[in-house]
Design a protein around this motif. Structure first.
Motif, PDB file in Angstrom:
ATOM      1  N   GLN A 104       3.471  15.818   7.101  1.00 34.63           N
ATOM      2  CA  GLN A 104       3.416  15.815   5.636  1.00 34.63           C
ATOM      3  C   GLN A 104       4.681  16.414   5.037  1.00 34.63           C
ATOM      4  O   GLN A 104       5.206  15.904   4.050  1.00 34.63           O
ATOM      5  N   HIS A 154       9.541  15.019  -5.400  1.00 34.15           N
ATOM      6  CA  HIS A 154       8.799  15.353  -4.193  1.00 34.15           C
ATOM      7  C   HIS A 154       9.641  16.226  -3.272  1.00 34.15           C
ATOM      8  O   HIS A 154       9.168  17.233  -2.743  1.00 34.15           O
ATOM      9  N   GLU A 209       0.840  -1.181   0.000  1.00 36.57           N
ATOM     10  CA  GLU A 209       0.000   0.000   0.000  1.00 36.57           C
ATOM     11  C   GLU A 209       0.884   1.243   0.000  1.00 36.57           C
ATOM     12  O   GLU A 209       1.812   1.373   0.777  1.00 36.57           O
ATOM     13  N   LYS A 210       0.610   2.190  -0.908  1.00 30.84           N
ATOM     14  CA  LYS A 210       1.404   3.406  -1.001  1.00 30.84           C
ATOM     15  C   LYS A 210       0.747   4.516  -0.196  1.00 30.84           C
ATOM     16  O   LYS A 210      -0.458   4.673  -0.202  1.00 30.84           O
ATOM     17  N   THR A 211       1.573   5.273   0.504  1.00 35.00           N
ATOM     18  CA  THR A 211       1.082   6.422   1.239  1.00 35.00           C
ATOM     19  C   THR A 211       0.942   7.571   0.253  1.00 35.00           C
ATOM     20  O   THR A 211       1.867   7.860  -0.502  1.00 35.00           O
ATOM     21  N   GLU A 212      -0.186   8.221   0.288  1.00 37.98           N
ATOM     22  CA  GLU A 212      -0.447   9.352  -0.595  1.00 37.98           C
ATOM     23  C   GLU A 212       0.263  10.576  -0.025  1.00 37.98           C
ATOM     24  O   GLU A 212      -0.067  11.049   1.055  1.00 37.98           O
ATOM     25  N   ILE A 213       1.260  11.073  -0.745  1.00 37.59           N
ATOM     26  CA  ILE A 213       1.983  12.256  -0.314  1.00 37.59           C
ATOM     27  C   ILE A 213       1.264  13.475  -0.863  1.00 37.59           C
ATOM     28  O   ILE A 213       0.962  13.541  -2.052  1.00 37.59           O
ATOM     29  N   PRO A 214       0.977  14.447   0.001  1.00 35.03           N
ATOM     30  CA  PRO A 214       0.242  15.630  -0.461  1.00 35.03           C
ATOM     31  C   PRO A 214       1.078  16.444  -1.442  1.00 35.03           C
ATOM     32  O   PRO A 214       2.309  16.411  -1.413  1.00 35.03           O
ATOM     33  N   SER A 215       0.397  17.169  -2.291  1.00 33.15           N
ATOM     34  CA  SER A 215       1.091  17.996  -3.266  1.00 33.15           C
ATOM     35  C   SER A 215       1.663  19.219  -2.571  1.00 33.15           C
ATOM     36  O   SER A 215       1.252  19.598  -1.477  1.00 33.15           O
ATOM     37  N   SER A 222      11.276  12.015   1.198  1.00 32.89           N
ATOM     38  CA  SER A 222      10.926  11.125   0.097  1.00 32.89           C
ATOM     39  C   SER A 222      12.173  10.763  -0.713  1.00 32.89           C
ATOM     40  O   SER A 222      13.072  11.576  -0.892  1.00 32.89           O
TER      41      SER A 222
END
Length: 164
Positions: free
Chosen positions: A35, A47, A4-10, A42
């Protein structure tokens, strides 16, 4: 193991969060710090670059200082301290804060803090003397990061001697 990949905020989402916090004059949000650490730590250079650019564009000196102060995990603290010099932001006026971090027993926290101090352009002689005082007050000969701290001390002494 979970893939499962963690969604990194933009960068835009984090920038909006930073602006919201500044506008409301509220304490630093733990989630925003988390965040930011994810972005800067990262292994994806895009990123990390986006996070550094965000910090620079938002002139996030105060946010970074507060985030470093609130972060307990040494590896996360080192990531945030590294972002200080990597972002190219001016931390003049915060020399004493980074001098205290330079004296940390953790190698990476100390190294990154020394790098921030070294990257401050046009440091006032009074600030250099204050850092030297902190180094002299602590017996750095027994400090595990003594070679780096001694180099910092020598460099500051040379800069002071060169100042008219």
């Amino acid at each position: 193991m979970d893939n499962e990949k963690t969604e990194i905020p933009s960068a835009e989402e984090i920038a909006a969060k930073l602006r919201e916090e500044e506008a409301n004059a509220v304490e630093t949000d733990e989630q925003a710090i988390k965040q930011l650490i994810e972005l800067l730590g990262s292994h994806n250079s895009e990123h990390k670059d986006a996070g550094l650019e965000l910090l620079k564009n938002e002139k996030s000196v105060d946010f970074l200082i507060e985030a470093i102060g609130h972060t307990e995990h040494k590896n996360e603290k080192a990531i945030l301290i590294a972002a200080c010099w990597e972002s190219g932001l001016d931390f003049k006026g915060h020399e004493a804060f980074f001098a205290d971090l330079a004296l940390d027993l953790d190698l990476f926290v100390s190294l990154e803090a020394i790098t921030v101090i070294d990257s401050i352009e046009y440091m006032e002689v009074a600030a250099m003397k204050e850092i030297l005082q902190k180094l002299n007050d602590k017996n750095i000969t027994k400090h595990p990061n003594e070679p780096m701290l001694s180099d910092l001390k020598l460099g500051l002494e040379e800069k002071i001697a060169e100042t008219p």
